[in-house]
Design a protein around this motif. Sequence first.
Motif: not given
Lengths: 320, 276
Positions: B160-188
């Motif tokens: 259960s834990r390995i399945i969760s990490t395998t599928f949750m990390i990609p979603i976290l990465v997508i969200m992380g990318d989105a938030v990082a781009l927002i951070g980047s936009f604020i800096a620009v």
Amino acid sequence: MNIETIKNIRLGFFVLTGTALLILALYFIGSNSNLFSKTFKLYAKFETVNGLKKGNNVRYGGIDVGIIKNIEIVNDTTIRVEMSVEADLKKVIRNNSAATIGTDGLMGNKLINISAGTAEAGLIKDGEELESLASLNTDEMLRTLDKTNRNILVISANLRDITQKITDSRGTLYTVLMDTTIAEGLRHTLGNIDVVSNNILQISDDINDVVSEAKNGKGLLGTLVKDTVMAEDLSKAVKEVRTAGEQINTSAGELKVILEKVNNGGGTLSTLINDTTSANSLKRSLINIDASAKKLPDLMEALKHNFLFKGYFKKQEKKK
Amino acid sequence: MENNPAETTPAKKQSEPIWVSVLPEEFRDFLNEVGEIVRFVMRFFREVFMPPYELKEIFHQSYEIGYRSLPLVALTAFIIGLVLTLQSRPTLARFGAESWLPAMVGISIIREIGPVIVALVCAGKIGSSIGAELGSMKVTEQIDAMEVSGTNPFKYIVVSRIISTTFMIPILVIMGDAVALIGSFIAVKLTSAISITLFFNQVFESTDFSDFIPAFVKTFFFGFAIGLVGCYKGYNSKKGTEGVGESANSSVVIASLLVFIIDLIAVQITQFFGYL
């Protein structure tokens, strides 16, 4: 609501948001590559594509309207590029629109620019081929620029030497450049030139008047140009002049014959002209005659006193 | 209840092969560890497709691993996006290429920075928590108790834990990318007048599927590695309570290291297929 349900709702929200973001990202990237819009195919043939790649943009009027789908080598001098262009552009691109390979900015990716055609040409259809124009080659440009730079370097070095020499020599050119009085003189000259040009303008106006008068048959020139009677007289005069000329020509010919005879013949005149011995003899004779003539009054006086002729001279005086 | 023969049946005494006896002891331990991990992975793949499926536990772990990690990931990604943009700006400004800032930062975040940073944060947070949790369960014999009570502890805890990490990390990465781009936009936005539409247009114009897909696919491997290392270290925890700390610590270290190794392999593979 129990805790488990709340956790599930949160998890669902989290997963759905992540999935939505993923789909959005895929959509934006895909729409950039025209994946989700209707497209049609266009072709263009080039001799060289200058590093154009599959996926590079196609632009019309500076707007990205498609991508490069395929690039294939047809033969050793022809490369065919397949473009996938938005279907809306069918209403705009014409048969005589041209494709050129350009660059996005100075250092950016290669792309194809489709230029606008003319209204007379028909609209392009799916799968047709666009006319292609040879693009500017950056390497070629830089090579030319390099040559130009070298030339400029030589020219600037020469110019530096020349200006240095002018400065060092303090010669005429230096004086012309540096002497303020010359500038003043030049200004005067320019003023005079201005006056002269005004005069020339006046003269040209006058000439214009004269010419217009002549055109209208006024004045001497007008008469010359327009008066037909005078033209006939003039024609007659010219004919007479020509006749006179012909006669002179004939006389000249005859004179020539005479002169040739004089030169070549053995007549008296020829002898007089050509024979230097005779000329000398004649000269001597003339000298002798001159000398004799000078002595002649004395002789005459002597004769007057001679008894034989005394009576004759007295009779002559009495007759007077 | 399904018993793993490797764990339940006592190992038969066998004489060591000669080539094993000549190896240094540390190397033998290392090979033993590798063998254990391979067996662990094989067991995971065997168990994951076999019913019963512990869906409730998978959802619970997904909530704990995914949802509960979001604030940390978002904050980290936001700061990374902001800082990366602010740091990149002077260099680009020197070349008069400030307008390339969104494109450059966007590609950096989507291709590399986003996945790796999020994976490292998760390796720290999730790896250590799984390692410590499973370690303490092991040393307090809760796992043995589960076996006795008829629950398959491997399926319930590890799968259960390995399945969760395998599928949750990609979603976290997508969200992380989105938030990082927002951070980047604020800096620009701090330094130049740019609309959010133009910023994201510039980001996506310069981004291709060849940037996005390999970066996204590798996050599944990051997630799998983080879950696997955490579970393995916790599940095989020894030496009592002392082993719990060691499991948590080595989970973080090995998972972080694996993230970089997977990243390196992913780059090589994408390069091989001509994506770069």
